[in-house]
Scaffold this motif. Structure first.
Motif, short mmCIF file in Angstrom:
data_model
loop_
_atom_site.label_atom_id
_atom_site.label_comp_id
_atom_site.label_asym_id
_atom_site.label_seq_id
_atom_site.Cartn_x
_atom_site.Cartn_y
_atom_site.Cartn_z
N THR A 1 26.64 2.08 76.15
CA THR A 1 26.34 1.38 74.90
C THR A 1 26.90 -0.04 74.92
O THR A 1 26.27 -0.98 74.43
CB THR A 1 26.92 2.16 73.70
OG1 THR A 1 26.40 3.49 73.72
CG2 THR A 1 26.54 1.50 72.39
N ILE A 2 28.10 -0.22 75.50
CA ILE A 2 28.68 -1.57 75.61
C ILE A 2 27.77 -2.48 76.43
O ILE A 2 27.48 -3.63 76.05
CB ILE A 2 30.08 -1.50 76.23
CG1 ILE A 2 31.07 -0.89 75.24
CG2 ILE A 2 30.55 -2.90 76.65
CD1 ILE A 2 32.45 -0.65 75.82
N LEU A 3 27.29 -1.96 77.56
CA LEU A 3 26.41 -2.77 78.41
C LEU A 3 25.08 -3.07 77.71
O LEU A 3 24.56 -4.19 77.78
CB LEU A 3 26.15 -2.04 79.73
CG LEU A 3 27.31 -2.04 80.73
CD1 LEU A 3 26.99 -1.15 81.91
CD2 LEU A 3 27.61 -3.45 81.20
N VAL A 4 24.56 -2.07 77.03
CA VAL A 4 23.29 -2.27 76.32
C VAL A 4 23.45 -3.31 75.22
O VAL A 4 22.61 -4.21 75.06
CB VAL A 4 22.78 -0.94 75.73
CG1 VAL A 4 21.62 -1.17 74.77
CG2 VAL A 4 22.34 -0.01 76.87
N ILE A 5 24.52 -3.22 74.45
CA ILE A 5 24.76 -4.19 73.38
C ILE A 5 24.93 -5.58 73.97
O ILE A 5 24.40 -6.57 73.43
CB ILE A 5 26.00 -3.78 72.55
CG1 ILE A 5 25.70 -2.52 71.75
CG2 ILE A 5 26.41 -4.92 71.61
CD1 ILE A 5 26.91 -1.97 70.99
N ALA A 6 25.68 -5.70 75.09
CA ALA A 6 25.86 -7.01 75.73
C ALA A 6 24.51 -7.58 76.15
O ALA A 6 24.23 -8.78 75.96
CB ALA A 6 26.78 -6.86 76.94
N GLY A 7 23.66 -6.72 76.72
CA GLY A 7 22.34 -7.18 77.13
C GLY A 7 21.48 -7.60 75.94
O GLY A 7 20.79 -8.63 75.99
N LEU A 8 21.55 -6.84 74.86
CA LEU A 8 20.75 -7.17 73.68
C LEU A 8 21.25 -8.44 72.99
O LEU A 8 20.45 -9.20 72.42
CB LEU A 8 20.77 -5.99 72.70
CG LEU A 8 20.00 -4.75 73.19
CD1 LEU A 8 20.15 -3.62 72.19
CD2 LEU A 8 18.52 -5.08 73.40
N GLY B 1 22.49 -10.93 74.68
CA GLY B 1 21.91 -11.97 75.52
C GLY B 1 20.43 -12.18 75.23
O GLY B 1 19.95 -13.33 75.17
N VAL B 2 19.69 -11.10 75.02
CA VAL B 2 18.26 -11.21 74.68
C VAL B 2 18.09 -11.93 73.35
O VAL B 2 17.22 -12.80 73.19
CB VAL B 2 17.64 -9.80 74.61
CG1 VAL B 2 16.23 -9.87 74.02
CG2 VAL B 2 17.58 -9.17 76.01
N TRP B 3 18.92 -11.59 72.37
CA TRP B 3 18.87 -12.23 71.05
C TRP B 3 19.15 -13.73 71.16
O TRP B 3 18.43 -14.55 70.59
CB TRP B 3 19.88 -11.53 70.14
CG TRP B 3 20.16 -12.26 68.85
CD1 TRP B 3 19.24 -12.68 67.92
CD2 TRP B 3 21.43 -12.66 68.36
NE1 TRP B 3 19.87 -13.30 66.87
CE2 TRP B 3 21.22 -13.30 67.12
CE3 TRP B 3 22.74 -12.51 68.82
CZ2 TRP B 3 22.28 -13.81 66.35
CZ3 TRP B 3 23.78 -13.01 68.07
CH2 TRP B 3 23.55 -13.65 66.86
N GLN B 4 20.20 -14.08 71.93
CA GLN B 4 20.53 -15.49 72.09
C GLN B 4 19.44 -16.22 72.89
O GLN B 4 19.17 -17.41 72.65
CB GLN B 4 21.88 -15.63 72.79
CG GLN B 4 23.07 -15.29 71.91
CD GLN B 4 23.18 -16.25 70.73
OE1 GLN B 4 23.30 -17.46 70.90
NE2 GLN B 4 23.14 -15.68 69.53
N GLY B 5 18.83 -15.51 73.83
CA GLY B 5 17.74 -16.12 74.58
C GLY B 5 16.56 -16.46 73.68
O GLY B 5 15.90 -17.50 73.86
N ARG B 6 16.28 -15.59 72.71
CA ARG B 6 15.19 -15.87 71.76
C ARG B 6 15.56 -17.02 70.83
O ARG B 6 14.74 -17.88 70.53
CB ARG B 6 14.89 -14.60 70.96
CG ARG B 6 13.69 -14.73 70.04
CD ARG B 6 13.21 -13.36 69.58
NE ARG B 6 14.29 -12.58 68.99
CZ ARG B 6 14.69 -12.68 67.71
NH1 ARG B 6 14.08 -13.55 66.91
NH2 ARG B 6 15.65 -11.93 67.24
N VAL B 7 16.84 -17.06 70.42
CA VAL B 7 17.30 -18.12 69.52
C VAL B 7 17.23 -19.48 70.21
O VAL B 7 16.80 -20.49 69.61
CB VAL B 7 18.73 -17.84 69.04
CG1 VAL B 7 19.30 -19.05 68.29
CG2 VAL B 7 18.75 -16.61 68.13
N HIS B 8 17.62 -19.52 71.49
CA HIS B 8 17.68 -20.80 72.23
C HIS B 8 16.49 -20.99 73.16
O HIS B 8 16.53 -21.86 74.03
CB HIS B 8 18.98 -20.86 73.03
CG HIS B 8 20.22 -20.81 72.18
ND1 HIS B 8 20.63 -21.86 71.39
CD2 HIS B 8 21.13 -19.80 71.99
CE1 HIS B 8 21.75 -21.53 70.75
NE2 HIS B 8 22.06 -20.27 71.09
#
Length: 311
Positions: free
Chosen positions: A162-169, A171-178
């Motif tokens: 779950t920690i890895l999944v949250i970290a990845g998500l 990153g995905v969220w920030q990738g969409r923002v930026h």
């Protein structure tokens, strides 16, 4: 005699089953809404958590330490069998995660859309998983339940997943923002270390429970010999064998030559030896076979030459 802690184990398993079902439902809903493959794989992993709890409840019902006519050595190996079942579930989860990641690499994947609110929900889920893992491990270590300790390891692997999944998500969220679409790959890349963590947990469970099932030596024969020879009336102690798990239940057998001229005195000497061994390795069931002086042997355990050399 080992203590029957099955009622406490059952209580812990029921509590963790309820929490794992909540965790699984949240992950599945959020994974479906966001389109995250890694989160859906994590939900699959949580399915095995709930299945492990059910398996634990079934095996715990049969894992009584008390002997009966059909099982004179008790039923605790059912507990170890349940732990091996958990290891099998971990193997299945590892395969499913790897298969999902590889399929997504070679197929056209949808973008993952995650919101800050959904990330906060996943952090709550993470907190539940951490509580379950530490709760199970603490109780399992206190009462000597391999099924709880093994299930805690599985849940702890879910924590890291779950920690890895949250970290990845994140990153995905920030990738969409930026506007960094390449960060969408984080959802796939992190699935591989997740699978390795799951595999390691399964391997550790196997290492801890196989010795119990295959009757691997529980106590070095030399350690048993040293304790027995502390009793002055013991002349010789040989052919020492042990099995089980120290701190949970061990069985010790040995052949012994004692300085006694009647059965009553010989029996009192063996009781002294049993008391010393029980104080060191309790709970323990000890069987001592008294032999005549001509049966003395230098073979402390079965790894050495089994041929006796009479005086």
């Amino acid at each position: 005699m080992a203590t029957d802690n099955r009622a406490e184990v059952r209580k812990v398993l029921l509590i963790t089953l309820a929490l794992n079902l909540v965790v699984m439902a949240i992950k599945a809903v959020v994974g479906t809404l966001t389109g995250s493959l890694s989160l859906l794989a994590d939900a699959l992993h949580s399915v095995t958590d709930s299945a492990n709890n059910v398996l634990g409840l079934v095996t715990n019902h049969w894992a009584s330490p008390q002997p009966d006519r059909e099982h004179p050595y008790g039923h605790q190996k059912f507990d170890a069998l349940g732990a091996l079942g958990i290891a099998a579930f971990l193997g299945v989860a590892c395969f499913e995660i790897l298969q999902g990641a590889v399929d997504r690499i070679f197929s056209e994947s949808k973008s993952v859309n995650i919101s800050p609110g959904q990330l906060w929900i996943l952090l709550v889920v993470l907190g539940i998983n951490i509580f379950v893992a530490f709760y199970e491990r603490r109780v399992g270590q206190r009462i000597g339940s391999s099924i709880l300790v093994a299930d805690a390891k599985h849940t702890m692997s879910d924590v890291w997943v779950t920690i890895l999944v949250i970290a990845g998500l994140i990153g995905v969220w920030q990738g969409r923002v930026h506007d960094l679409p390449e960060l969408q790959w984080l959802d796939i890349v992190l699935a591989f270390p997740v699978a390795l963590l799951v595999f390691r947990s399964g391997w550790e469970v196997l290492q801890e429970n196989l010795p119990w099932l295959v009757d691997e030596v529980a106590i070095a024969p030399e350690a048993v010999h040293a304790i027995a020879m502390q009793v002055p009336e013991v002349i010789n102690c040989h052919d020492i064998a042990s099995r089980g798990m120290v701190g949970r239940q061990v069985f010790i057998e040995m052949h012994m030559v004692v300085d006694a001229h009647d059965v009553k005195t010989a029996h009192e000497i063996t009781e002294k030896v049993e008391a010393l061994l029980s104080a060191k390795f309790s709970p323990a069931r000890i069987l001592i076979h008294i032999e005549p002086p001509s049966y003395q042997s230098e073979s402390i355990g079965y790894a050495s030459n089994p041929d006796r050399k009479p005086d």
